[in-house]
Write a protein that holds these residues in place. Structure first.
Motif, PDB file in Angstrom:
ATOM      1  N   UNK A 102       4.373   9.549  -7.737  1.00 49.78           N
ATOM      2  CA  UNK A 102       5.301   9.711  -8.860  1.00 49.78           C
ATOM      3  C   UNK A 102       4.552   9.798 -10.170  1.00 49.78           C
ATOM      4  N   UNK A 103       3.501   8.968 -10.305  1.00 46.69           N
ATOM      5  CA  UNK A 103       2.710   9.009 -11.534  1.00 46.69           C
ATOM      6  C   UNK A 103       2.057  10.369 -11.720  1.00 46.69           C
ATOM      7  N   UNK A 104       1.562  10.951 -10.614  1.00 44.91           N
ATOM      8  CA  UNK A 104       0.950  12.271 -10.697  1.00 44.91           C
ATOM      9  C   UNK A 104       1.977  13.324 -11.098  1.00 44.91           C
ATOM     10  N   UNK A 105       3.191  13.216 -10.463  1.00 43.81           N
ATOM     11  CA  UNK A 105       4.254  14.163 -10.822  1.00 43.81           C
ATOM     12  C   UNK A 105       4.656  13.989 -12.275  1.00 43.81           C
ATOM     13  N   UNK A 106       4.757  12.734 -12.697  1.00 48.56           N
ATOM     14  CA  UNK A 106       5.109  12.480 -14.102  1.00 48.56           C
ATOM     15  C   UNK A 106       4.042  13.029 -15.040  1.00 48.56           C
ATOM     16  N   UNK A 107       2.766  12.827 -14.635  1.00 49.91           N
ATOM     17  CA  UNK A 107       1.666  13.352 -15.463  1.00 49.91           C
ATOM     18  C   UNK A 107       1.732  14.867 -15.560  1.00 49.91           C
ATOM     19  N   UNK A 149       0.837  -1.212   0.000  1.00 50.25           N
ATOM     20  CA  UNK A 149       0.000   0.000   0.000  1.00 50.25           C
ATOM     21  C   UNK A 149       0.868   1.257   0.000  1.00 50.25           C
ATOM     22  N   UNK A 150       1.932   1.231   0.833  1.00 49.67           N
ATOM     23  CA  UNK A 150       2.840   2.396   0.885  1.00 49.67           C
ATOM     24  C   UNK A 150       3.529   2.603  -0.457  1.00 49.67           C
ATOM     25  N   UNK A 151       4.000   1.492  -1.042  1.00 50.48           N
ATOM     26  CA  UNK A 151       4.661   1.597  -2.354  1.00 50.48           C
ATOM     27  C   UNK A 151       3.693   2.094  -3.419  1.00 50.48           C
ATOM     28  N   UNK A 152       2.423   1.615  -3.320  1.00 54.44           N
ATOM     29  CA  UNK A 152       1.418   2.061  -4.293  1.00 54.44           C
ATOM     30  C   UNK A 152       1.161   3.558  -4.177  1.00 54.44           C
ATOM     31  N   UNK A 153       1.135   4.051  -2.936  1.00 54.50           N
ATOM     32  CA  UNK A 153       0.946   5.497  -2.745  1.00 54.50           C
ATOM     33  C   UNK A 153       2.117   6.278  -3.338  1.00 54.50           C
ATOM     34  N   UNK A 154       3.351   5.767  -3.097  1.00 58.56           N
ATOM     35  CA  UNK A 154       4.524   6.434  -3.667  1.00 58.56           C
ATOM     36  C   UNK A 154       4.470   6.422  -5.192  1.00 58.56           C
ATOM     37  N   UNK A 155       4.120   5.270  -5.775  1.00 59.13           N
ATOM     38  CA  UNK A 155       4.050   5.189  -7.226  1.00 59.13           C
ATOM     39  C   UNK A 155       2.956   6.100  -7.769  1.00 59.13           C
ATOM     40  N   UNK A 156       1.841   6.190  -6.997  1.00 59.34           N
ATOM     41  CA  UNK A 156       0.755   7.083  -7.422  1.00 59.34           C
ATOM     42  C   UNK A 156       1.220   8.532  -7.438  1.00 59.34           C
TER      43      UNK A 156
END
Length: 794
Positions: free
Chosen positions: A95-100, A86-93
């Motif tokens: 990063x995905x938002x920043x990438x977007x 869950x923590x990793x998913x939040x981090x990836x989310x």
């Protein structure tokens, strides 16, 4: 767990049956039939059954304990892994938002490419800033509202829908499309379209990337035209070379003589190639060609680059063995033989000067010099003429042989190459000095930096703009220089943004407008990379161009448009008013009043017509699109035509126009239509500002080389402070005081342009309350003939 119990029950059941079966078999095989044996067998079976039950229960209990322990461990491990996931998913989310966000920023910063996406329904879902700039629509206007069909037109017969089907089939489509901008402009773009799919390969829509190739297509067409022309030229030169090869084949019998000539030519080539100085090349070429062809004199004329004018002449005389270089100025049109040689790219030979078609004055000059025959050869460099070599022979007439002509052509071709190289060398030297002078004396501020943006060079304009000694910042970073001048910038944050853009994009050119507060100036900052031989960035040049006056001119333009609208409305209102009065009078008074009202309508209409004509003709004369078409004309006819244009207005105010012109006045060489307008403009002003029953006098006088004309009125006069500016564009003499008589101020400016175009000048003299006199001069016909005759150079 229940499945495990069932499985163990079956296992132990099978073992029990097997063991019981074994005991029974053993008992049956023994020969004893005592009941004790069978009792023992059945006792064993009972013991086995009890053991079976005990082991089964114990085994199940152990398994249950192990299963619970394993289940607890699995649950704890799963909970921990779930928390980490869950923590990793939040981090990836995140990063995905920043990438977007970063990708959206990149898409919006891409101004060269238009990036457009659509949904499955064909509606546009993304429209970046580059698309807004190139296509003219804003994202708010079309996102989720329109499809690309709003502005795309296929250059082929395929529709946008057909292209979509092709993309689905082949995965990509790249083709040229016509784009109809919002303002109606048509541009050509290379449009690449691909489908967008998710990880499950489901269709989401289409992605389109467009690049404006309108200018590229223009360049391609120009390149194609250039290539075709080049092929024609190459073919022509190939034909000429083939012809020369045939001529060489026929001359093999004179190989020894030709070898000697080639040796001389080789020596000439070595001699002219040994120097790069233009005068030395001219001297060597002129001297050697005289000895080679055994002529008396050689004269080399050089043509000013980009013109049809001769600019220099080198003469060499074999008898006196003296050569000299002179500066000349004469049009090629004076020398038909030169033009013929250049046009045909062939020598023009005159065996007998006196029986040729030369101008008589040229023949006389050659006769005095003893010239009997001559040859003119074009000096060609890449099919363009850079000059003419004239070979002159004195004494008896000389008939140049084909061999001599060929030899002369060979010499001129080598000489032309050497002269072109010498000219290029001189141009490079001059250009180097010009660049150095440009940096030091340019009206623009110039800052030069290295590739790390450290200041290397500044000019005096930078010192004046920022009121500093900029040399103290040499070697320091550009940002440090800008930070120290923050109080002098009107919008310092914007300036910092511009500098940051320049530093972060060193290979791009940059152009922005900035403002200074003290002194108040508007500057255009231009940043350009300085590239080395390998196209690497070796530095940067930043130019600060003062556009304060341009901004003021833009404001003047707006004022001018407002003034034109106002001034054109007044005559039009007069036309409408007189028309309404005339209609009413026609009903009440009959037709007797028609003449007076029609005259008023005609005057107002003529006023508006003159305003429009002045604007249009001034504009054409300023941008060079209107030529002065001179022809012979009678001066009195011009004045009479101009008087007729103002006669109605003059008679209404009972103004007398007096004309004084000599009876023996010669014809003049002018543009008659424009001279009539010149007189009409001045006379119209005179009638406008002269009170009723006044007088306007026109006087002319023939001076030594020009005609002086004066037009005097008895009006209110012009204040002294306006005499120097009344001929400027949009000039007004106290517009408010003049009231309705004021105009756009182009009449006298048009007069100035016409007079100067004829080689004359115009001015005014006036005294308040005593009227004004407008003077102008134009050269008369004899003066122009004398001036043109002086340009003859032989």
């Amino acid at each position: 767990m229940s499945e495990s119990k069932t499985f163990l029950s079956k296992i132990f059941g099978v073992l029990f049956v097997v063991a019981a079966g074994v005991l029974i078999v053993i008992a049956s095989l023994s020969d004893g039939k005592s009941s004790s044996l069978w009792a023992g067998v059945f006792s064993g079976i009972g013991v086995l059954a009890g053991t079976y039950l005990i082991m089964l229960k114990h085994t199940i209990r152990v398994i249950e304990k192990r299963v619970k322990s394993t289940q607890r461990i699995v649950e704890e491990t799963y909970a921990k892994e779930l928390e980490e996931y869950t923590e990793k998913l939040e981090q990836e989310t995140q990063k995905l938002q920043e990438t977007t966000d970063f990708l959206h920023s990149i898409l919006d910063s891409s101004t060269e490419y238009s990036i457009i996406t659509t949904g499955k329904d064909g509606k546009i879902t993304l429209f970046n800033k580059g698309a807004e700039r190139l296509i003219g629509y804003s994202a708010e206007e079309i996102v989720h509202k329109e499809s690309p069909l709003l502005f795309l037109r296929g250059s082929s017969s395929k529709s946008f829908a057909q292209v979509g089907v092709q993309i689905m089939k082949y995965g990509v489509d790249e083709s040229e499309w016509e784009v109809i901008r919002k303002d109606g402009q048509v541009r050509t773009m290379m449009f690449t379209m691909t489908p967008m799919r998710n990880r499950e390969n489901q269709m989401l829509g289409f992605l389109g990337i467009a690049k404006d190739i309108t200018e590229q297509k223009k360049l391609e067409r120009q390149l194609q035209d250039y290539t075709e022309n080049l092929e024609i030229i190459v073919e022509k030169r190939t034909e000429e070379l083939a012809k020369k090869n045939l001529e060489l084949d026929t001359e093999r019998q004179t190989a020894e003589h030709r070898a000697q000539e080639l040796d001389l030519i080789n020596k000439l080539s070595q001699a002219i190639s040994s120097t790069i100085e233009l005068e030395k090349v001219l001297a060597i070429g002129a001297e050697r060609v005289v000895d080679l062809l055994h002529v008396t004199q050689s004269r080399i004329f050089l043509i000013k680059e980009g013109t049809e004018h001769l600019e220099s002449l080198y003469k060499y005389d074999r008898i006196t063995q003296h050569g000299e270089l002179n500066v000349v100025s004469a049009p090629l049109t004076r020398y038909p033989d030169f033009l013929k040689a250049i046009d045909t790219m062939q020598p023009v030979i005159i065996d007998d000067v006196q029986t040729s078609a030369m101008a008589p004055e040229v023949k006389r000059v050659f006769e005095k010099q003893g010239i009997s025959s001559l040859m003119n050869l074009p000096l060609l460099s890449k099919d363009a003429a850079i000059g003419i070599m004239m070979l002159l022979h004195t004494g008896e007439q000389r008939h140049f042989t084909e061999e001599e002509i060929r030899l002369a052509e060979t010499v001129t071709s080598q000489l032309a190459v050497a002269l072109k190289n010498a000219q290029l060398f001189r141009r490079v030297v001059e250009e180097k000095g010009r660049i150095e002078a440009l940096v030091n004396s340019s009206a623009d501020g110039i800052l030069m930096t290295d590739n790390r943006f450290h200041l290397m060079l500044t000019n005096a304009v930078i010192d004046r703009l920022f009121q500093i000694q900029a040399v103290t910042y040499h070697g320091k970073h550009l940002i440090e220089f800008v930070d120290n001048q923050k109080d002098k910038f009107k919008h310092f944050d914007f300036v910092k943004q511009v500098v940051y853009q320049l530093i972060t994009s060193p290979q791009k050119t940059m152009s922005e407008e900035i403002s200074l507060t003290a002194p108040a100036r508007t500057l255009k900052i231009l940043g350009n990379p300085v590239l080395g031989e390998e196209q690497e960035v070796i530095g940067h040049m930043i130019v600060l161009h003062d556009i304060t006056q341009e901004k003021q001119l833009e404001q003047m333009r707006d004022d001018f448009v407002s003034m034109i609208v106002h001034d054109l409305k007044n005559p039009l209102a007069g036309v409408i008013g007189f028309s309404e009065i005339m209609l009413n009078k026609a009903k009440k008074c009959g037709i007797d009043d028609f003449g007076r009202f029609l005259t008023g309508i005609l005057d107002q209409a003529n006023t508006m017509h003159d305003l429009v004509n002045n604007i249009l003709e001034v504009h054409k004369m300023e941008d060079g699109s209107m030529e002065i078409q001179k022809d012979l004309a009678e001066f009195k006819d011009i004045i009479d035509n101009a008087i007729r244009q103002v006669d109605v207005s003059a008679r209404q105010k009972e103004i007398t126009i007096q004309l004084s012109i000599p009876e023996d006045f010669p014809a003049i060489f002018v543009d008659q239509a424009k001279m009539v307008r010149l007189f009409a403009n001045i006379l119209s002003n005179a009638v406008k500002y002269t009170p009723e029953q006044g007088t306007i006098a026109i006087q002319t006088k023939i001076l030594e080389d020009h005609i002086l004309t004066g037009i005097t009125d008895t009006g209110k006069g012009i204040p002294t402070e306006y005499l120097e500016t009344i001929f400027d564009r949009f000039a007004q003499v106290d517009r408010k005081r003049q009231g309705k008589a004021a105009s756009v101020g182009l009449g006298l400016y048009f007069c100035k342009l016409v007079v100067e175009a004829h080689g004359g000048k115009i001015w005014a003299e006036s005294e308040i309350g005593k009227g004004s006199t407008f003077y102008f001069t134009i050269p008369h016909l004899m003066a122009e003939t004398h001036e043109e005759a002086e340009t003859l150079v032989i």
